[in-house]
Write an enzyme that holds these catalytic residues in place. Structure first.
Site, PDB file in Angstrom:
ATOM      1  CB  SER A  13      -0.875  -0.018   1.020  1.00 38.77           C
ATOM      2  OG  SER A  13      -1.634   1.094   1.104  1.00 38.77           O
ATOM      3  CE  LYS A  47      -3.129  -2.332   0.006  1.00 37.46           C
ATOM      4  NZ  LYS A  47      -3.565  -2.573  -1.555  1.00 37.46           N
ATOM      5  CG  HIS A  69      -4.441  -0.801   4.221  1.00 40.60           C
ATOM      6  ND1 HIS A  69      -4.715  -0.117   2.950  1.00 40.60           N
ATOM      7  CD2 HIS A  69      -3.784   0.212   4.744  1.00 40.60           C
ATOM      8  CE1 HIS A  69      -4.199   0.932   2.685  1.00 40.60           C
ATOM      9  NE2 HIS A  69      -3.575   1.037   3.920  1.00 40.60           N
ATOM     10  CG  ASN A  70      -7.048  -1.628   0.338  1.00 39.55           C
ATOM     11  OD1 ASN A  70      -5.891  -1.499   0.618  1.00 39.55           O
ATOM     12  ND2 ASN A  70      -7.127  -1.977  -1.244  1.00 39.55           N
ATOM     13  CD  GLU A 115      -7.206   3.396   0.724  1.00 36.65           C
ATOM     14  OE1 GLU A 115      -7.722   3.787  -0.510  1.00 36.65           O
ATOM     15  OE2 GLU A 115      -6.387   2.667   0.907  1.00 36.65           O
TER      16      GLU A 115
END
Length: 483
Positions: free
Chosen positions: A129, A184, A187-188, A191
């Protein structure tokens, strides 16, 4: 002659910048691209005069790599990854390492791990990222897969990754199988939530309070010096202050329809599959979907009424309250994300280090912020912490935010301004802190129409009962399960 420490396939923006980053840190790298003209373009452009090794066939590329061969795939997620794996495997030896640095779904990474282990090839699914800038100057890297491969890539990955304020690398081993790509994905998803929360704050200040983008930019500037300090707050400040060629705020001229690539949706689907109430990220995804319905919204705006007598507020205390509400909602969003990772670790038999994950997100990635240092500290103090909201630091913060948080949601409702993420954060908080929810009635309803059974407060947990509510249903009951 085998001379490269590592190889990289896929020279789009992320791949090319990651290759330059690896080279800048003193590692010899070979590169290849299916369209070989991209290799020549890179060698004549960004890599001109460097020791990067450009190759024009897969065979030449692999021949340049030291053993065990280490190959990073920076290609489009999905079939392209499988295609390159199948092309590479016949040219590799047992103990060589393939690394997928794209946005692959964790289930695909799990499948590839099993498939390649049977052939003696080690596999790493590495979530990366930070976008173009991160790839070039230091991304957050979240590797998972075959642990045997980690010692062979650790030095390179931790050297090229972003560094937190204390100098620690924003890269560490996550776990087996698809764990790296799962983290990940979360994480997104977070986000998505962060971005939507910020957009709702902007909407309240612009449409509710009546401030101009340049005035809101100044507010974000102040917020970035406090608890909300983060990359996304920083770039939002810059966006709001940016003027078009005619001197007007550019943000006002951008069409209000948002795109998405799917990782937020994957997070929501996974949360539903595991029965974890990741409500804020779900609302963030649906907000993008609603934004895409531009023509329908335009037509609806002409006939659907909103409040006729909106409230007025004093700007200074309202801005202060909004900062508190935004911070409290952000805490809830991250709490939900870590709840999902907890559930995934249990379901998929992963051992996840949540403090290390927070560490990986402290720099380089899109959600990087000072706030993540506080989350890392919370898990360092209590590695088995069931929910971030229960850590003393965050417990104090959300308790302090109670009144301003509710004031902001009340104002939004009275203005008719949608705040799905700010509101769902507060709803989750209130639900999580409520000892007795109305699910007793819901379960009675399910038993009434479907004989789904229920548990009783005066009996041990795990003992199920059915009532013949109408006197004609008999004693037969349905099966039950816990989501």
């Amino acid at each position: 002659m085998s001379e490269a420490d590592i190889g990289l396939i896929g020279l789009a923006v992320m791949g090319q910048n990651l290759a330059l980053n690896i080279h800048d840190h003193g590692f010899k790298i070979a590169v290849f691209n299916r369209t070989v003209s991209k290799v020549d373009d890179m060698m004549a452009g960004a890599a001109k005069g460097s020791e990067i090794i450009g190759t024009h066939s897969l065979e030449e590329f692999i021949s340049k790599l030291k053993r065990p061969r280490r190959i990073i795939l920076m290609v489009k997620a999905g079939d392209a990854v499988d295609a390159f794996i199948e092309k590479c495997v016949p040219l590799l030896d047992k103990g060589d390492i393939l690394i997928d640095g794209g946005n692959s779904r964790y289930v695909d990474t799990e499948r590839r791990c099993h498939h390649l282990r049977d052939q003696g090839i080690y596999y790493i699914g590495a979530g990366i990222s930070g976008g173009e800038e991160g790839a070039r100057n230091g991304p957050s890297i979240m590797p998972g897969g075959h642990i045997e491969a980690w010692p062979h890539v650790q030095e390179i990955f931790q050297a090229i990754s972003a560094k937190a304020e204390d100098g620690a690398p924003c890269c560490d081993w996550v776990g087996d199988g698809g764990a790296g790509h799962y983290v990940k994905m979360v994480h997104n998803g977070i986000e998505y939530g962060d971005m939507q929360l910020i957009c709702e704050a902007y909407h309240l200040l612009h449409e509710g309070v009546g401030l101009e983008p340049t005035q809101i930019a100044e507010i974000f500037e102040r917020w970035n010096d406090g608890v909300l300090n983060s990359y996304l707050i920083e770039i939002t400040r810059d966006i709001l202050a940016y003027e078009d060629e005619d001197g007007a705020p550019l943000v006002d001229k951008i069409l209000d329809t948002a795109g998405q690539k799917g990782t937020g949706k994957w997070t929501g689907i996974e949360a539903l599959d595991l029965g974890i109430p990741v409500t804020l990220i779900g609302e963030a995804v649906f907000s993008r979907c609603l934004s895409a319905m531009k023509d329908e919204r335009t037509a609806a705006s002409k006939v659907l009424k909103g409040p006729e007598s909106p409230v007025t507020v004093d700007v200074t205390p309202f801005v202060a309250a909004l900062e508190e509400a935004l911070y409290a909602s952000k805490i809830v969003s991250y709490a939900q994300g870590f709840m999902l990772m907890h559930a995934a670790a249990d379901a998929y038999k992963w051992t996840l280090n949540y403090g290390a994950i927070a560490q990986m997100w402290r720099g380089g990635c899109i959600i990087r912020s000072h706030f993540l240092g506080d989350i890392k500290h919370a898990f360092d103090e209590a590695p088995n912490l069931p929910n971030v909201l229960l850590a003393p630091f965050f417990l104090e913060a959300v308790n302090k935010a109670q009144t301003p948080w509710r004031l902001i949601i009340s104002a939004a409702v009275q203005w008719g301004i949608p705040t799905p993420c700010l509101s769902s954060a507060l709803a989750f908080y209130d639900g999580y802190r409520t000892e007795r929810l109305p699910a007793n009635l819901l379960q009675a309803q399910r038993d009434y129409f479907g004989a789904h059974t229920y548990e009783r407060v005066d009996k041990p947990r795990g003992e199920f009962f059915h009532t013949d509510w109408t006197g004609s249903g008999g004693k037969v009951s349905s099966t039950t399960y816990t989501a």
